[in-house]
Scaffold this motif. Structure first.
Motif, PDB file in Angstrom:
ATOM      1  N   PRO A 143       0.832  -1.217   0.000  1.00 41.52           N
ATOM      2  CA  PRO A 143       0.000   0.000   0.000  1.00 41.52           C
ATOM      3  C   PRO A 143       0.862   1.262   0.000  1.00 41.52           C
ATOM      4  O   PRO A 143       0.441   2.304  -0.485  1.00 41.52           O
ATOM      5  N   SER A 144       2.093   1.161   0.564  1.00 43.47           N
ATOM      6  CA  SER A 144       2.962   2.336   0.648  1.00 43.47           C
ATOM      7  C   SER A 144       3.997   2.379  -0.472  1.00 43.47           C
ATOM      8  O   SER A 144       4.921   3.186  -0.416  1.00 43.47           O
ATOM      9  N   GLY A 145       3.874   1.515  -1.473  1.00 43.45           N
ATOM     10  CA  GLY A 145       4.836   1.512  -2.590  1.00 43.45           C
ATOM     11  C   GLY A 145       4.992   2.911  -3.157  1.00 43.45           C
ATOM     12  O   GLY A 145       4.013   3.555  -3.536  1.00 43.45           O
ATOM     13  N   GLU A 146       6.245   3.364  -3.209  1.00 42.06           N
ATOM     14  CA  GLU A 146       6.505   4.769  -3.525  1.00 42.06           C
ATOM     15  C   GLU A 146       6.039   5.175  -4.926  1.00 42.06           C
ATOM     16  O   GLU A 146       5.546   6.282  -5.138  1.00 42.06           O
ATOM     17  N   THR A 147       6.202   4.306  -5.913  1.00 40.13           N
ATOM     18  CA  THR A 147       5.898   4.702  -7.292  1.00 40.13           C
ATOM     19  C   THR A 147       4.398   4.615  -7.608  1.00 40.13           C
ATOM     20  O   THR A 147       3.967   5.047  -8.672  1.00 40.13           O
ATOM     21  N   LEU A 148       3.610   4.054  -6.687  1.00 38.69           N
ATOM     22  CA  LEU A 148       2.240   3.693  -7.076  1.00 38.69           C
ATOM     23  C   LEU A 148       1.253   4.851  -7.164  1.00 38.69           C
ATOM     24  O   LEU A 148       0.527   4.944  -8.163  1.00 38.69           O
ATOM     25  N   PRO A 149       1.205   5.783  -6.170  1.00 39.58           N
ATOM     26  CA  PRO A 149       0.279   6.917  -6.361  1.00 39.58           C
ATOM     27  C   PRO A 149       0.570   7.713  -7.643  1.00 39.58           C
ATOM     28  O   PRO A 149      -0.369   8.048  -8.385  1.00 39.58           O
ATOM     29  N   PRO A 150       1.849   7.993  -7.967  1.00 37.80           N
ATOM     30  CA  PRO A 150       2.098   8.670  -9.246  1.00 37.80           C
ATOM     31  C   PRO A 150       1.622   7.871 -10.456  1.00 37.80           C
ATOM     32  O   PRO A 150       1.036   8.439 -11.386  1.00 37.80           O
ATOM     33  N   LEU A 151       1.857   6.561 -10.459  1.00 43.13           N
ATOM     34  CA  LEU A 151       1.420   5.766 -11.620  1.00 43.13           C
ATOM     35  C   LEU A 151      -0.102   5.774 -11.739  1.00 43.13           C
ATOM     36  O   LEU A 151      -0.647   5.761 -12.842  1.00 43.13           O
ATOM     37  N   LEU A 152      -0.796   5.834 -10.588  1.00 48.38           N
ATOM     38  CA  LEU A 152      -2.266   5.900 -10.651  1.00 48.38           C
ATOM     39  C   LEU A 152      -2.738   7.218 -11.252  1.00 48.38           C
ATOM     40  O   LEU A 152      -3.620   7.224 -12.112  1.00 48.38           O
ATOM     41  N   VAL A 153      -2.154   8.343 -10.811  1.00 47.94           N
ATOM     42  CA  VAL A 153      -2.653   9.621 -11.353  1.00 47.94           C
ATOM     43  C   VAL A 153      -2.204   9.833 -12.802  1.00 47.94           C
ATOM     44  O   VAL A 153      -2.863  10.566 -13.548  1.00 47.94           O
TER      45      VAL A 153
END
Lengths: 158, 289
Positions: free
Chosen positions: B115-125
């Motif tokens: 859930p805290s994977g660093e690259t994931l929120p940017p890849l989602l947006v």
């Protein structure tokens, strides 16, 4: 399942066997007897086990020994030229950047990798280069002093 | 423990088919080696690092294609990423330490599905997609639907992520990735928030807005209700405040050693507010008034 690891360490071809689950740190320390690289957190957080792997600083504790096959590795043992210490080692001594000394090999390797990239590191470069290394003794200022001194000496400014 | 170094995606897939739940894929190893030492040795380790063709960053029309074996450091030092995908660049720049960035792969960070994977929120947006290889063929899947829970993805035990495809954001858009952690380097995000906005032509309202939240739900999520509420609205301080509170209510954090759930919600609110303010200022040259 045992693997044969042929690799290049500090410019010399070496060979040994390791399990697939063996870390590169365990392989270096326990199989090849390179004890200068230190075991500390064993989870890739403290930097004591830093080595230079194909030109890049990495944490050997979270790297597979199998990844050493065909790689070029530099450990702390590979820095001094006979009795003459590497400028980074000498700068750590001259500025008093060592207390207990356990983190020191990892720091020196991270700093060597930095100064291989640039001999004019900015404050940001220095912070980036050693923010993966933890020292509980020195309070870091003397380490930063050592980095500046080593950079100046390597570049012929001091 | 069995150990394999497949030389092709097909060979890797047939190993995964053969060993099923026993098999563990390893690339950089920065997470898997820790599991091997402190949790459990898998029955079979499949090292995919020797598979050729998975290590390139290539522009392809309006997309950037990043091979799953590309390291975080390779992304961080890529000038196209820095220029065209600054939100993604920022997450890679803030990622752990230099030593870890030199080893950890982007595919590993994604497939770990933390859930805290660093690259994931940017890849989602950025509305990125993964190219997933299965024995019966390839498919392209948006990361929106890829994450199923902590450590769980639609790859299951039989697929392999081979590439990620990141569309360049719309012209005029700006975004940020903000991470809250106690220590800058090495620390796992207590909360990560990615914001990407596109102002309307008059630069008074939001044509498009995307908000990605990390470490505050079982998977990284988009704050879709907040995004819908914001879309088309003129931007002012009251709207940003309302959006920040709404994003916090869309999160469902847990309490753990890094933070209580209540604190995490406050941080979501603060970072969403800051993210919207900073993105708006970067996109329009005006402060949120």
């Amino acid at each position: 399942m045992s693997l044969t690891i042929n690799t290049m360490i500090n410019g010399q071809s070496v060979s040994g066997s390791a399990e697939a689950s063996t870390s590169l740190l365990e392989f270096l320390r326990d199989t090849l007897e390179y004890k200068g690289t230190k075991l500390c957190c064993n989870t890739g957080e403290c930097g004591a086990c830093t080595i230079i792997y194909n030109g890049m600083p990495i944490n050997s504790c979270v790297t597979m020994a199998a990844d050493a096959i065909g790689a070029e590795i530099t450990t702390i043992e590979g820095l001094a030229d006979g009795d003459k210490l590497h400028p980074v080692q000498q700068a750590f001594i001259d500025t008093g950047a060592v207390q207990c000394g356990y983190c020191t090999p990892g720091y020196i390797i991270s700093v060597k990798a930095l100064l291989d990239r640039t001999t004019k590191p900015t404050a940001e470069d220095i912070e980036e280069a050693v923010s993966g290394n933890i020292c509980r003794c020195t309070g870091y200022n003397k380490i930063v002093d050592a980095i500046h001194l080593a950079a100046d000496r390597i570049a012929g400014r001091a | 423990m069995n150990y394999f170094e497949p030389k092709s995606v097909d060979e890797a897939l047939s190993l995964l088919a053969k060993y099923g739940e026993e098999a563990k894929v390893i690339a950089g190893g920065t997470d898997v080696m820790v599991d091997i030492k402190y949790k459990e040795e898998p029955g079979c380790l499949v090292n995919i690092k020797k598979i050729p063709g998975l290590g390139a960053i290539q522009e392809n029309g309006g997309n950037l294609r990043v091979g799953s074996l590309v390291t975080i450091r390779e992304i961080e030092t890529n000038s196209i990423v820095r220029e065209r995908l600054p939100v993604f660049w920022e997450a890679c720049h803030q990622f752990a330490s230099l030593q870890i960035r030199n080893t950890a792969t982007v595919g590993g960070n994604i497939c770990r599905a933390s859930p805290s994977g660093e690259t994931l929120p940017p890849l989602l947006v950025l509305e990125a997609k993964g190219k997933l290889a299965f024995a019966d063929g390839e498919k392209s899947e948006p990361f929106d639907s890829f994450f199923q829970g902590p450590g769980k993805t639609t790859l299951g035990y039989k697929g392999l992520l081979t590439e990620i495809e990141i569309p360049y954001p719309p012209n005029g858009s700006r975004g940020v990735y903000l991470k809250h952690a106690v220590r800058g380097a090495m620390d796992i995000a207590m909360v990560g928030v990615a914001v990407l906005i596109t102002p309307d032509a008059a630069k008074s309202g939001l044509q498009d807005v995307r908000i990605g939240l990390g470490a505050v739900a079982p998977t990284p999520i988009r704050a879709t209700k907040t995004e819908a509420m914001l879309r088309g609205k003129p931007v002012d301080a009251a709207l940003v405040k309302e959006a920040a509170a709404m994003a916090a209510s869309e999160s469902s954090p847990i309490s753990d050693q890094r933070s209580s759930a209540e604190n995490r919600r406050w941080i979501v609110e603060a970072l969403t507010r800051r993210g919207l303010q900073q993105s708006w200022q970067a996109a329009t040259g005006k402060e949120v008034a």
